[in-house]
Design a protein around this motif. Sequence first.
Motif, PDB file in Angstrom:
ATOM      1  N   PRO A 206       0.783  -1.238   0.000  1.00  0.00           N
ATOM      2  CA  PRO A 206       0.000   0.000   0.000  1.00  0.00           C
ATOM      3  C   PRO A 206       0.820   1.297   0.000  1.00  0.00           C
ATOM      4  O   PRO A 206       0.321   2.333  -0.406  1.00  0.00           O
ATOM      5  N   ASP A 207       2.090   1.263   0.463  1.00  0.00           N
ATOM      6  CA  ASP A 207       2.824   2.527   0.592  1.00  0.00           C
ATOM      7  C   ASP A 207       3.863   2.740  -0.504  1.00  0.00           C
ATOM      8  O   ASP A 207       4.485   3.791  -0.568  1.00  0.00           O
ATOM      9  N   PHE A 208       4.068   1.736  -1.359  1.00  0.00           N
ATOM     10  CA  PHE A 208       5.007   1.838  -2.475  1.00  0.00           C
ATOM     11  C   PHE A 208       6.404   2.239  -2.009  1.00  0.00           C
ATOM     12  O   PHE A 208       7.102   3.013  -2.673  1.00  0.00           O
ATOM     13  N   SER A 209       6.807   1.702  -0.875  1.00  0.00           N
ATOM     14  CA  SER A 209       8.127   2.027  -0.331  1.00  0.00           C
ATOM     15  C   SER A 209       9.228   1.344  -1.137  1.00  0.00           C
ATOM     16  O   SER A 209       8.997   0.323  -1.811  1.00  0.00           O
ATOM     17  N   VAL A 210      10.426   1.901  -1.080  1.00  0.00           N
ATOM     18  CA  VAL A 210      11.563   1.367  -1.830  1.00  0.00           C
ATOM     19  C   VAL A 210      12.095   0.119  -1.125  1.00  0.00           C
ATOM     20  O   VAL A 210      12.460   0.186   0.056  1.00  0.00           O
ATOM     21  N   HIS A 232       5.736  10.867  -7.443  1.00  0.00           N
ATOM     22  CA  HIS A 232       5.822   9.746  -8.373  1.00  0.00           C
ATOM     23  C   HIS A 232       4.534   9.537  -9.166  1.00  0.00           C
ATOM     24  O   HIS A 232       3.449   9.415  -8.600  1.00  0.00           O
ATOM     25  N   ASN A 233       4.681   9.520 -10.481  1.00  0.00           N
ATOM     26  CA  ASN A 233       3.612   9.136 -11.400  1.00  0.00           C
ATOM     27  C   ASN A 233       3.810   7.659 -11.755  1.00  0.00           C
ATOM     28  O   ASN A 233       4.888   7.302 -12.225  1.00  0.00           O
ATOM     29  N   PRO A 234       2.826   6.789 -11.536  1.00  0.00           N
ATOM     30  CA  PRO A 234       1.405   7.069 -11.305  1.00  0.00           C
ATOM     31  C   PRO A 234       0.920   6.982  -9.866  1.00  0.00           C
ATOM     32  O   PRO A 234      -0.254   7.222  -9.619  1.00  0.00           O
ATOM     33  N   THR A 235       1.763   6.617  -8.900  1.00  0.00           N
ATOM     34  CA  THR A 235       1.248   6.248  -7.573  1.00  0.00           C
ATOM     35  C   THR A 235       0.962   7.430  -6.664  1.00  0.00           C
ATOM     36  O   THR A 235       0.207   7.291  -5.697  1.00  0.00           O
ATOM     37  N   GLY A 236       1.598   8.590  -6.912  1.00  0.00           N
ATOM     38  CA  GLY A 236       1.479   9.699  -5.977  1.00  0.00           C
ATOM     39  C   GLY A 236       2.441   9.588  -4.809  1.00  0.00           C
ATOM     40  O   GLY A 236       2.443  10.452  -3.927  1.00  0.00           O
ATOM     41  N   LYS A 237       3.278   8.565  -4.805  1.00  0.00           N
ATOM     42  CA  LYS A 237       4.256   8.399  -3.735  1.00  0.00           C
ATOM     43  C   LYS A 237       5.283   9.527  -3.771  1.00  0.00           C
ATOM     44  O   LYS A 237       5.684   9.995  -4.848  1.00  0.00           O
ATOM     45  N   MET A 238       5.727   9.941  -2.590  1.00  0.00           N
ATOM     46  CA  MET A 238       6.870  10.842  -2.493  1.00  0.00           C
ATOM     47  C   MET A 238       7.994  10.099  -1.776  1.00  0.00           C
ATOM     48  O   MET A 238       7.776   9.512  -0.711  1.00  0.00           O
ATOM     49  N   GLY A 363     -14.969   9.954  -3.255  1.00  0.00           N
ATOM     50  CA  GLY A 363     -15.895   9.338  -4.197  1.00  0.00           C
ATOM     51  C   GLY A 363     -15.491   7.924  -4.558  1.00  0.00           C
ATOM     52  O   GLY A 363     -16.337   7.011  -4.606  1.00  0.00           O
ATOM     53  N   LEU A 364     -14.215   7.706  -4.812  1.00  0.00           N
ATOM     54  CA  LEU A 364     -13.735   6.368  -5.168  1.00  0.00           C
ATOM     55  C   LEU A 364     -13.928   5.389  -4.016  1.00  0.00           C
ATOM     56  O   LEU A 364     -14.296   4.230  -4.223  1.00  0.00           O
ATOM     57  N   LYS A 365     -13.703   5.852  -2.813  1.00  0.00           N
ATOM     58  CA  LYS A 365     -13.927   4.992  -1.643  1.00  0.00           C
ATOM     59  C   LYS A 365     -15.410   4.628  -1.530  1.00  0.00           C
ATOM     60  O   LYS A 365     -15.751   3.472  -1.245  1.00  0.00           O
ATOM     61  N   ALA A 366     -16.264   5.608  -1.765  1.00  0.00           N
ATOM     62  CA  ALA A 366     -17.708   5.360  -1.670  1.00  0.00           C
ATOM     63  C   ALA A 366     -18.172   4.375  -2.743  1.00  0.00           C
ATOM     64  O   ALA A 366     -19.104   3.591  -2.516  1.00  0.00           O
ATOM     65  N   VAL A 367     -17.536   4.391  -3.891  1.00  0.00           N
ATOM     66  CA  VAL A 367     -17.893   3.460  -4.966  1.00  0.00           C
ATOM     67  C   VAL A 367     -17.498   2.030  -4.616  1.00  0.00           C
ATOM     68  O   VAL A 367     -18.168   1.066  -5.028  1.00  0.00           O
ATOM     69  N   GLY A 368     -16.425   1.869  -3.838  1.00  0.00           N
ATOM     70  CA  GLY A 368     -15.998   0.527  -3.446  1.00  0.00           C
ATOM     71  C   GLY A 368     -14.561   0.176  -3.785  1.00  0.00           C
ATOM     72  O   GLY A 368     -14.125  -0.957  -3.573  1.00  0.00           O
ATOM     73  N   PHE A 369     -13.794   1.141  -4.308  1.00  0.00           N
ATOM     74  CA  PHE A 369     -12.377   0.903  -4.584  1.00  0.00           C
ATOM     75  C   PHE A 369     -11.578   0.901  -3.297  1.00  0.00           C
ATOM     76  O   PHE A 369     -11.937   1.568  -2.318  1.00  0.00           O
ATOM     77  N   ARG A 370     -10.443   0.187  -3.342  1.00  0.00           N
ATOM     78  CA  ARG A 370      -9.435   0.376  -2.311  1.00  0.00           C
ATOM     79  C   ARG A 370      -8.488   1.451  -2.830  1.00  0.00           C
ATOM     80  O   ARG A 370      -7.816   1.259  -3.835  1.00  0.00           O
ATOM     81  N   VAL A 371      -8.460   2.586  -2.151  1.00  0.00           N
ATOM     82  CA  VAL A 371      -7.700   3.739  -2.611  1.00  0.00           C
ATOM     83  C   VAL A 371      -6.389   3.819  -1.840  1.00  0.00           C
ATOM     84  O   VAL A 371      -6.381   3.856  -0.613  1.00  0.00           O
ATOM     85  N   TYR A 372      -5.286   3.863  -2.564  1.00  0.00           N
ATOM     86  CA  TYR A 372      -3.973   3.936  -1.918  1.00  0.00           C
ATOM     87  C   TYR A 372      -3.570   5.393  -1.707  1.00  0.00           C
ATOM     88  O   TYR A 372      -3.971   6.283  -2.460  1.00  0.00           O
ATOM     89  N   PRO A 373      -2.780   5.647  -0.662  1.00  0.00           N
ATOM     90  CA  PRO A 373      -2.392   7.033  -0.354  1.00  0.00           C
ATOM     91  C   PRO A 373      -1.645   7.691  -1.508  1.00  0.00           C
ATOM     92  O   PRO A 373      -0.834   7.054  -2.188  1.00  0.00           O
ATOM     93  N   SER A 374      -1.929   8.957  -1.723  1.00  0.00           N
ATOM     94  CA  SER A 374      -1.232   9.755  -2.732  1.00  0.00           C
ATOM     95  C   SER A 374      -0.760  11.033  -2.062  1.00  0.00           C
ATOM     96  O   SER A 374      -1.560  11.891  -1.709  1.00  0.00           O
ATOM     97  N   LYS A 421      -1.490  -5.581 -12.680  1.00  0.00           N
ATOM     98  CA  LYS A 421      -2.797  -6.000 -13.203  1.00  0.00           C
ATOM     99  C   LYS A 421      -3.969  -5.670 -12.281  1.00  0.00           C
ATOM    100  O   LYS A 421      -5.121  -5.624 -12.728  1.00  0.00           O
ATOM    101  N   ASN A 422      -3.699  -5.435 -10.991  1.00  0.00           N
ATOM    102  CA  ASN A 422      -4.786  -5.137 -10.053  1.00  0.00           C
ATOM    103  C   ASN A 422      -5.023  -3.646  -9.847  1.00  0.00           C
ATOM    104  O   ASN A 422      -5.919  -3.261  -9.104  1.00  0.00           O
ATOM    105  N   LEU A 423      -4.222  -2.808 -10.504  1.00  0.00           N
ATOM    106  CA  LEU A 423      -4.244  -1.381 -10.219  1.00  0.00           C
ATOM    107  C   LEU A 423      -4.660  -0.564 -11.437  1.00  0.00           C
ATOM    108  O   LEU A 423      -4.321  -0.898 -12.571  1.00  0.00           O
ATOM    109  N   VAL A 424      -5.386   0.530 -11.187  1.00  0.00           N
ATOM    110  CA  VAL A 424      -5.661   1.516 -12.228  1.00  0.00           C
ATOM    111  C   VAL A 424      -5.428   2.905 -11.644  1.00  0.00           C
ATOM    112  O   VAL A 424      -5.469   3.104 -10.423  1.00  0.00           O
ATOM    113  N   ARG A 425      -5.178   3.862 -12.546  1.00  0.00           N
ATOM    114  CA  ARG A 425      -4.866   5.229 -12.125  1.00  0.00           C
ATOM    115  C   ARG A 425      -5.956   6.190 -12.563  1.00  0.00           C
ATOM    116  O   ARG A 425      -6.398   6.166 -13.717  1.00  0.00           O
TER     117      ARG A 425
END
Length: 450
Positions: A206-210, A232-238, A363-374, A421-425
């Motif tokens: 979930p945190d896209f750590s190095v 970082h594009n596409p994850t929003g990680k810093m 909105g994405l959370k309300a729809v039912g996605f698992r949203v990762y931190p950005s 394969k499990n992720l979309v941006r």
Amino acid sequence: MMQLSQCTWTFPELLKRPAFLRRSIDSISSRSRSSSKYPSFMASASTVSAPNTEAEQTHNPPQPLQVAKRLEKFKTTIFTQMSMLAIKHGAINLGQGFPNFDGPEFVKEAAIQAIKDGKNQYARGYGVPDLNSAVADRFKKDTGLVVDPEKEVTVTSGCTEAIAATMLGLINPGDEVILFAPFYDSYEATLSMAGAQIKSITLRPPDFSVPIDELKSAISKNTRAILINTPHNPTGKMFTREELNVIASLCIENDVLVFTDEVYDKLAFEMDHISMASLPGMYERTVTMNSLGKTFSLTGWKIGWTVAPPHLTWGVRQAHSFLTFATCTPMQWAAATALRAPDSYYEELKRDYSAKKAILVEGLKAVGFRVYPSSGTYFVVVDHTPFGLKDDIAFCEYLIKEVGVVAIPTSVFYLHPEDGKNLVRFTFCKDEGTLRAAVERMKEKLKPKQ
């Protein structure tokens, strides 16, 4: 003696020429290691057909598309594909990262004035002096580093050209370059043009750590550079200070260069942006790449730049000279005005994007996605698997055709597509009305599988 006949086709006649002259996007497979990677996805792209006229039948049959081997696996970009599908299906485009609102008036007025003032001929190859100075001033303010605008700043046609000039100017065939996946698709393509050997380190949710141990193992005597994109594009990680310090130590220890893509540096929300060049011992081995488009919502202007010490700037400029030579002159003058904007501009920018981000994330959370931190950029990555589609390509196709919203499948940003394969941006660089409309469409038509 063979005689060559003169070509006298008019524009309407070109529409009747062999298919290879008008081949549309669906005849080109998506970037992949095999031709069958995205069959259903590509089949949904729009086609352009021409009447089967007698004139057409008299010419040679269609010829296969031709491309150099180093580029044959890179086809039409995913961004072009998705934007075309958005138009075809009337979908709201939260895929490609361009704002649907305009940049600030004071910057546009500066461009108009430059044009009126006759600043319309070739600019100096490495940049209009006023823009070089503005870049150096901003770099000092952001990093504390004083650089020579004449010897260490190079203006390019967007950051994409800065990336290409850096790779082509400083990487030799056979050099190893380490990327962090998922990555902006331009990286792999330009490295392939340079003949580099690419190694990929996957950042995982979930945190896209190095994964530091994996990075240490990847570095070898042939490693020439590490490419970092933060935010970082596409994850929003810093990348955190701790991660950057470890990477810096490894680079110094192994005499490795760092290329940093920092185009989203002013879109940092949860933490402060840290430029790799500002760390002790790193400026002399770092090329910092940036651009105007993301910060000022002027992506079509294509104004970018690099900041690097003279011994690295030399290679960048050599490549730049034979890629574009110079960048649009009046837009450079306007860019100099933009970079001298007061701090209040950047503060308002972050407030505005924070509000947009909240609309999309909630909105994405309300729809039912698992949203990762950005923490930065204007992108959010989500896990689409609650909706039961087999992979990101299938999900994005369904989302466009059945829901009317565009997202980007992330598997195209990996050396090993399975990793994505499990992720979309999704992007939130749209006006609030557009974001709310997209969320409402998804709430209405997209239901998680029980």
